[in-house]
Motif scaffolding. Structure first.
Motif, PDB file in Angstrom:
ATOM      1  N   LEU A  91       0.906  -1.318   0.043  1.00 27.70           N
ATOM      2  CA  LEU A  91      -0.146  -0.037  -0.055  1.00 27.70           C
ATOM      3  C   LEU A  91       0.662   1.200   0.005  1.00 27.70           C
ATOM      4  O   LEU A  91       0.505   2.410  -0.686  1.00 27.70           O
ATOM      5  CB  LEU A  91      -0.974   0.185   1.277  1.00 27.70           C
ATOM      6  N   SER A  92       1.846   1.170   0.753  1.00 22.78           N
ATOM      7  CA  SER A  92       2.729   2.424   0.789  1.00 22.78           C
ATOM      8  C   SER A  92       3.259   2.782  -0.627  1.00 22.78           C
ATOM      9  O   SER A  92       3.790   3.724  -0.765  1.00 22.78           O
ATOM     10  CB  SER A  92       3.936   2.364   1.849  1.00 22.78           C
ATOM     11  N   PRO A  95       0.617   4.473  -5.675  1.00 25.71           N
ATOM     12  CA  PRO A  95       0.155   5.669  -5.814  1.00 25.71           C
ATOM     13  C   PRO A  95      -1.223   5.929  -5.586  1.00 25.71           C
ATOM     14  O   PRO A  95      -2.125   5.191  -6.010  1.00 25.71           O
ATOM     15  CB  PRO A  95       0.354   6.270  -7.322  1.00 25.71           C
ATOM     16  N   GLY A  96      -1.715   6.961  -5.141  1.00 26.16           N
ATOM     17  CA  GLY A  96      -2.988   7.360  -4.519  1.00 26.16           C
ATOM     18  C   GLY A  96      -3.282   6.995  -3.158  1.00 26.16           C
ATOM     19  O   GLY A  96      -4.487   7.155  -2.791  1.00 26.16           O
ATOM     20  N   ILE A  97      -2.518   6.492  -2.695  1.00 27.83           N
ATOM     21  CA  ILE A  97      -2.685   5.841  -1.117  1.00 27.83           C
ATOM     22  C   ILE A  97      -2.011   7.217  -0.469  1.00 27.83           C
ATOM     23  O   ILE A  97      -0.792   7.393  -0.423  1.00 27.83           O
ATOM     24  CB  ILE A  97      -2.136   4.646  -0.612  1.00 27.83           C
ATOM     25  N   ILE A 131      -6.799  -3.269   8.015  1.00 24.77           N
ATOM     26  CA  ILE A 131      -5.715  -2.209   7.917  1.00 24.77           C
ATOM     27  C   ILE A 131      -6.561  -0.848   7.270  1.00 24.77           C
ATOM     28  O   ILE A 131      -7.503  -0.906   6.411  1.00 24.77           O
ATOM     29  CB  ILE A 131      -4.958  -2.328   6.840  1.00 24.77           C
ATOM     30  N   GLU A 132      -6.584   0.259   7.843  1.00 22.32           N
ATOM     31  CA  GLU A 132      -7.053   1.536   7.450  1.00 22.32           C
ATOM     32  C   GLU A 132      -6.349   2.260   6.522  1.00 22.32           C
ATOM     33  O   GLU A 132      -5.263   2.722   6.743  1.00 22.32           O
ATOM     34  CB  GLU A 132      -7.415   2.393   8.830  1.00 22.32           C
ATOM     35  N   VAL A 133      -6.990   2.414   5.393  1.00 19.56           N
ATOM     36  CA  VAL A 133      -6.334   3.298   4.166  1.00 19.56           C
ATOM     37  C   VAL A 133      -6.999   4.498   3.959  1.00 19.56           C
ATOM     38  O   VAL A 133      -8.313   4.463   3.744  1.00 19.56           O
ATOM     39  CB  VAL A 133      -6.491   2.153   3.005  1.00 19.56           C
ATOM     40  N   VAL A 134      -6.065   5.532   3.676  1.00 14.90           N
ATOM     41  CA  VAL A 134      -6.605   6.867   3.350  1.00 14.90           C
ATOM     42  C   VAL A 134      -6.250   7.006   2.037  1.00 14.90           C
ATOM     43  O   VAL A 134      -5.009   7.198   1.776  1.00 14.90           O
ATOM     44  CB  VAL A 134      -6.316   7.970   4.226  1.00 14.90           C
ATOM     45  N   GLU A 135      -7.108   7.595   0.825  1.00 18.86           N
ATOM     46  CA  GLU A 135      -6.866   7.755  -0.439  1.00 18.86           C
ATOM     47  C   GLU A 135      -6.674   9.223  -0.579  1.00 18.86           C
ATOM     48  O   GLU A 135      -7.293  10.033   0.118  1.00 18.86           O
ATOM     49  CB  GLU A 135      -7.984   7.211  -1.297  1.00 18.86           C
ATOM     50  N   THR A 136      -5.930   9.650  -1.840  1.00 20.32           N
ATOM     51  CA  THR A 136      -6.032  10.974  -2.137  1.00 20.32           C
ATOM     52  C   THR A 136      -7.582  11.167  -2.976  1.00 20.32           C
ATOM     53  O   THR A 136      -8.179  10.101  -3.127  1.00 20.32           O
ATOM     54  CB  THR A 136      -4.977  10.990  -3.101  1.00 20.32           C
ATOM     55  N   GLN A 147      -5.201  -6.645  -7.573  1.00 17.59           N
ATOM     56  CA  GLN A 147      -4.135  -7.700  -8.191  1.00 17.59           C
ATOM     57  C   GLN A 147      -3.090  -7.672  -7.474  1.00 17.59           C
ATOM     58  O   GLN A 147      -2.450  -8.835  -7.326  1.00 17.59           O
ATOM     59  CB  GLN A 147      -4.030  -7.245  -9.700  1.00 17.59           C
ATOM     60  N   ALA A 148      -2.353  -6.652  -7.059  1.00 13.05           N
ATOM     61  CA  ALA A 148      -1.247  -6.583  -6.405  1.00 13.05           C
ATOM     62  C   ALA A 148      -1.404  -7.265  -5.072  1.00 13.05           C
ATOM     63  O   ALA A 148      -0.284  -8.133  -4.683  1.00 13.05           O
ATOM     64  CB  ALA A 148      -0.815  -5.156  -6.402  1.00 13.05           C
ATOM     65  N   LEU A 149      -2.397  -6.822  -4.435  1.00 11.60           N
ATOM     66  CA  LEU A 149      -2.391  -7.355  -2.953  1.00 11.60           C
ATOM     67  C   LEU A 149      -2.785  -8.983  -3.184  1.00 11.60           C
ATOM     68  O   LEU A 149      -2.542  -9.864  -2.242  1.00 11.60           O
ATOM     69  CB  LEU A 149      -3.688  -6.725  -2.368  1.00 11.60           C
ATOM     70  N   ALA A 150      -3.508  -9.397  -4.400  1.00 13.69           N
ATOM     71  CA  ALA A 150      -4.091 -10.911  -4.248  1.00 13.69           C
ATOM     72  C   ALA A 150      -2.509 -11.549  -4.586  1.00 13.69           C
ATOM     73  O   ALA A 150      -2.641 -12.624  -4.191  1.00 13.69           O
ATOM     74  CB  ALA A 150      -4.774 -11.123  -5.280  1.00 13.69           C
TER      75      ALA A 150
END
Length: 302
Positions: A91-92, A95-97, A131-136, A147-150
């Motif tokens: 996630l880090s 882009p966009g996170i 996991i808490e995610v904040v997007e742009t 797909q990347a996480l899978a």
């Protein structure tokens, strides 16, 4: 009406234009009109508050929650920490996170307490890690991220809350629409009640109308008398009803940090002066409806 006769009539009746005191200001019809106008204004203010609260709710859901997402990670207890670390790394680098952080056991316990009760040991349950995610504002490429996480983190599910956020926003918009319809219906009801009261008063005081016509008063003069009296009655009732509604709203508990909808009905900012327009709109509706009803009734009267 001649100028001399109009001046005599004005002095005889009293008032700046001669209409003051022409229509009795007391009686059952006057009391009923005042009470009905106050009730409709009360309902209109509450409906407007409902619409304003629904608008704030929809705005918060469509902005704050639109940039929030959650990653759920399931798997054997011994592998969860490694999978969480891998998900955070992925996630880090996306882009966009804006940020991503794993919720602590205490935070997850707080989330599950309303559903499972106090003191439930999470380590004995197959609870996924969150996991808490904040997007742009633009957000990430969701398909590529999924797909990347899978591929890197087995058992990871990315949830951007769109599945349940959109229905909630639509529901809040529907509440705004219903509130607007309620306001329009209350104003229409007010106009109809004023028309009926005007017709009833004209019928009850037909002798006054006939006498005024005999001494030379025109329909415009008589119309002004009814418009003045009924508009002031409606305005007084609307002010009383709106004031009562605003006092009740001001006494409601203030919304907390979570901005609960039930305690957030009181208006904020420009909402207060907007609600103060309700009596003016009610008075305008009474003016138009009284004028129309009086002119129509006078045309039907020989």
């Amino acid at each position: 009406m001649s100028g001399a006769r109009a001046a005599w009539l004005a002095r005889a009746i009293g008032g700046e234009d001669g209409t003051e005191g022409l229509i009795p200001g007391t009686g059952f019809t006057a009391l009923l009109l005042t009470l009905a106008t106050g009730a409709t204004a009360f309902v209109a203010v509450l409906a407007l508050c409902l619409g304003l609260a629904a608008g704030r709710l929809a705005e918060r859901w469509s902005t704050t929650l639109a940039q929030a997402a959650t990653v759920r990670i399931s798997g054997p207890a011994g592998e969860l920490d490694a999978r969480v670390a891998a998900a955070l790394a992925a996630l880090s680098a996306t882009p966009g996170i804006v940020s991503a952080r794993a919720l602590s056991p205490d935070e997850q316990q707080a989330l599950l307490t309303p559903w499972l009760g106090e003191g439930v040991p999470l380590d004995l349950l197959p609870v996924p890690r969150l996991i808490e995610v904040v997007e742009t504002a633009e957000g990430p490429d969701r398909d590529s991220l999924v797909q990347a996480l899978a591929g890197q983190v087995p058992g990871a599910i990315y949830d951007d809350h769109a599945r349940w956020r959109r229905p909630l926003v639509r529901a809040a918009g529907g509440m705004q629409l219903l509130a607007g319809i309620a306001v329009v219906l209350t104003l229409l009801t007010l106009a109809v009640m004023v028309m009926l009261a005007t017709r009833a008063t004209l019928s009850a005081h037909q002798g006054i109308v006939t006498t005024l016509r005999l001494i030379g008063a025109g329909d415009d003069f008589i119309t002004r008398a009814f418009v003045r009296r009924f508009t002031l009655r409606a305005l007084a009732g609307a002010v009383a009803g709106s004031t009562m509604a605003l006092v009740i709203l001001a006494a409601l508990p203030q919304a907390g940090a979570d901005d609960a909808f039930a305690t957030g009905l009181a208006p904020r900012g420009w909402g207060w002066p907007a609600l103060a327009l309700v009596p003016l709109v009610a008075g305008a509706a009474a003016f138009v409806s009284t004028r129309w009803a009086t002119r129509y009734a006078l045309r039907q009267t020989p």
